[in-house]
Design a protein around this motif. Structure first.
Motif, short mmCIF file in Angstrom:
data_model
loop_
_atom_site.label_atom_id
_atom_site.label_comp_id
_atom_site.label_asym_id
_atom_site.label_seq_id
_atom_site.Cartn_x
_atom_site.Cartn_y
_atom_site.Cartn_z
N SER A 143 -1.42 3.64 -7.54
CA SER A 143 -2.41 4.50 -6.92
C SER A 143 -3.34 3.46 -5.87
N ALA A 144 -3.48 2.30 -6.58
CA ALA A 144 -4.31 1.28 -5.33
C ALA A 144 -3.51 0.81 -4.19
N ASP A 145 -2.13 0.87 -4.42
CA ASP A 145 -1.26 0.48 -3.46
C ASP A 145 -1.23 1.37 -2.18
N LEU A 146 -1.17 2.73 -2.74
CA LEU A 146 -1.13 3.82 -1.69
C LEU A 146 -2.49 3.89 -0.98
N GLY A 147 -3.49 3.83 -1.60
CA GLY A 147 -4.91 3.69 -1.05
C GLY A 147 -4.91 2.54 0.07
N MET A 148 -4.38 1.57 -0.27
CA MET A 148 -4.54 0.32 0.66
C MET A 148 -3.66 0.77 2.03
N HIS A 149 -2.31 1.31 1.79
CA HIS A 149 -1.70 1.86 3.04
C HIS A 149 -2.33 3.00 3.82
N MET A 150 -3.42 3.61 3.09
CA MET A 150 -4.02 4.72 3.63
C MET A 150 -5.46 4.23 4.14
N GLY A 151 -5.68 3.02 3.85
CA GLY A 151 -7.12 2.51 4.30
C GLY A 151 -8.21 3.02 3.57
N MET A 152 -8.07 3.48 2.24
CA MET A 152 -9.07 4.06 1.59
C MET A 152 -8.85 3.79 0.13
N ALA A 153 -10.04 3.73 -0.45
CA ALA A 153 -9.74 3.75 -2.19
C ALA A 153 -9.72 5.11 -2.58
N LEU A 154 -8.65 5.19 -3.22
CA LEU A 154 -8.27 6.56 -4.02
C LEU A 154 -8.52 6.61 -5.44
N SER A 155 -9.45 7.58 -5.93
CA SER A 155 -9.82 7.61 -7.33
C SER A 155 -8.44 8.04 -8.02
N PRO A 156 -8.34 7.37 -9.14
CA PRO A 156 -7.21 7.71 -10.00
C PRO A 156 -7.25 9.19 -10.34
N ASP A 157 -8.52 9.60 -10.57
CA ASP A 157 -8.45 10.85 -11.26
C ASP A 157 -8.10 11.85 -10.38
N ARG A 158 -7.70 11.85 -8.93
CA ARG A 158 -7.17 12.70 -8.19
C ARG A 158 -5.55 13.03 -8.69
N TRP A 159 -4.90 12.20 -9.54
CA TRP A 159 -3.46 12.45 -9.89
C TRP A 159 -3.49 13.28 -11.14
N ARG A 160 -4.61 13.36 -11.92
CA ARG A 160 -4.60 14.31 -13.20
C ARG A 160 -3.57 13.86 -14.13
N CYS A 161 -3.44 12.60 -14.06
CA CYS A 161 -2.58 12.16 -15.56
C CYS A 161 -3.23 11.74 -16.84
N ASN A 162 -2.61 11.94 -17.70
CA ASN A 162 -3.00 11.79 -19.26
C ASN A 162 -3.41 10.34 -19.39
N ILE A 163 -2.61 9.42 -18.98
CA ILE A 163 -2.77 8.15 -19.44
C ILE A 163 -2.67 7.20 -18.25
N HIS A 164 -3.84 6.48 -17.94
CA HIS A 164 -3.67 5.61 -16.99
C HIS A 164 -3.43 4.16 -17.57
N ILE A 165 -2.66 3.48 -16.85
CA ILE A 165 -2.21 2.01 -17.31
C ILE A 165 -2.38 1.15 -16.32
N ASP A 166 -2.87 0.07 -16.58
CA ASP A 166 -3.14 -1.13 -15.57
C ASP A 166 -2.45 -2.35 -16.05
N GLY A 167 -2.15 -3.17 -14.96
CA GLY A 167 -1.43 -4.33 -15.33
C GLY A 167 -0.08 -4.53 -14.77
N PHE A 168 0.53 -3.55 -14.38
CA PHE A 168 2.10 -3.29 -13.83
C PHE A 168 1.92 -3.60 -12.16
N ALA A 169 3.25 -4.08 -11.88
CA ALA A 169 3.33 -4.05 -10.25
C ALA A 169 3.47 -2.59 -9.63
N PRO A 170 2.79 -2.52 -8.44
CA PRO A 170 2.90 -1.13 -7.82
C PRO A 170 4.17 -0.74 -7.59
#
Length: 247
Positions: A143-170
């Motif tokens: 999500s963060a990598d896509l936001g970087m390509h778009m030039g904006m901070a993307l809220s992870p909430d827009r993806w409507r996923c159940n589990i958000h995980i951190d620490g993996f490569a894009p």
């Protein structure tokens, strides 16, 4: 070590997200109270006896304003409280209060869309976007990598996923199909990528379109995938902060 950053459920499909601190997963089942209800519309063909495809339900992909709804459940009382920046809060028993809900949601519905007609629940069946009882997983690095390509901070909430995980490569999750995630006491088999829709172009705080995620995905990565659908293969408790392993 990669870990769980957030847990979410969506009691009424496309009508509100709810944060959790922990949740008990059950083999073969969706996350408890996730997509427990779905909203029928004037062209719905589902009869309420089994899982039905998304086309049968009122969705945020058709009504972006729905993205700004948040929810709070009271499982003991069987109620859900819905909030939206343009509407007063409402607490309903979705099994009993469809008329009150329809009155509440009507001002958010465009006139050129099929209007909502009722609330449907199929016992023991979550109305997930997949024809199996799925739990959706988002890699926050993606999500963060896509936001970087778009030039904006993307809220992870827009993806409507159940589990958000951190620490993996894009985009690492694209190689997980067929593998298993071990999270807390539970295990989940990664089944398929999540192909994204227009709902993800909306700011989840306002319900207004603020970034063309679909165009950015196609232009930069030649697909519309973000996140993965999983199936629970081992029951167990998961919680924010739990380590995530790829088996």
């Amino acid at each position: 070590m990669p870990s769980v950053a957030a847990l979410w459920r969506h009691p009424i499909k496309s009508h509100g997200r709810e944060p959790l601190q922990s949740v008990q997963l059950t083999e073969g089942c969706a996350l408890p109270w996730d997509r427990r209800w779905a909203i029928s519309h004037e062209a719905t063909r589902a009869d309420g006896t089994a899982w039905a495809e998304c086309v049968n339900w009122t969705l945020a992909s058709k009504v972006l304003a729905l993205m700004a709804i948040t929810a709070k459940s009271d499982e003991a009382a069987g109620t859900v409280t819905l909030s939206h920046p343009e509407r007063p809060d409402i607490t309903i028993d979705p099994d009993q209060d469809s008329v009150a809900f329809l009155d509440w949601i009507r001002p958010l519905m465009p006139d050129n869309r099929a209007q909502s007609t009722g609330i449907v629940r199929v016992p023991d069946v979550a109305m997930t976007d997949t024809d199996f009882q799925s739990v959706s997983v988002l890699n926050l690095g993606t999500s963060a990598d896509l936001g970087m390509h778009m030039g904006m901070a993307l809220s992870p909430d827009r993806w409507r996923c159940n589990i958000h995980i951190d620490g993996f490569a894009p985009w690492e999750e694209n190689a997980w199909i067929g593998r298993t995630l071990r999270i807390g006491e539970a295990e989940l088999e990664v089944r398929e990528p999540i192909v994204r829709c227009r709902a993800t172009t909306a700011d989840p705080e306002t319900g207004l379109a603020d970034g063309d995620t679909l165009k950015a995905l196609n232009a930069n990565f030649s697909h519309q995938n973000c996140g993965v659908y999983t199936a629970v293969t081992k029951s167990g408790l998961i919680a924010i902060g739990d380590e995530v392993e790829i088996l």
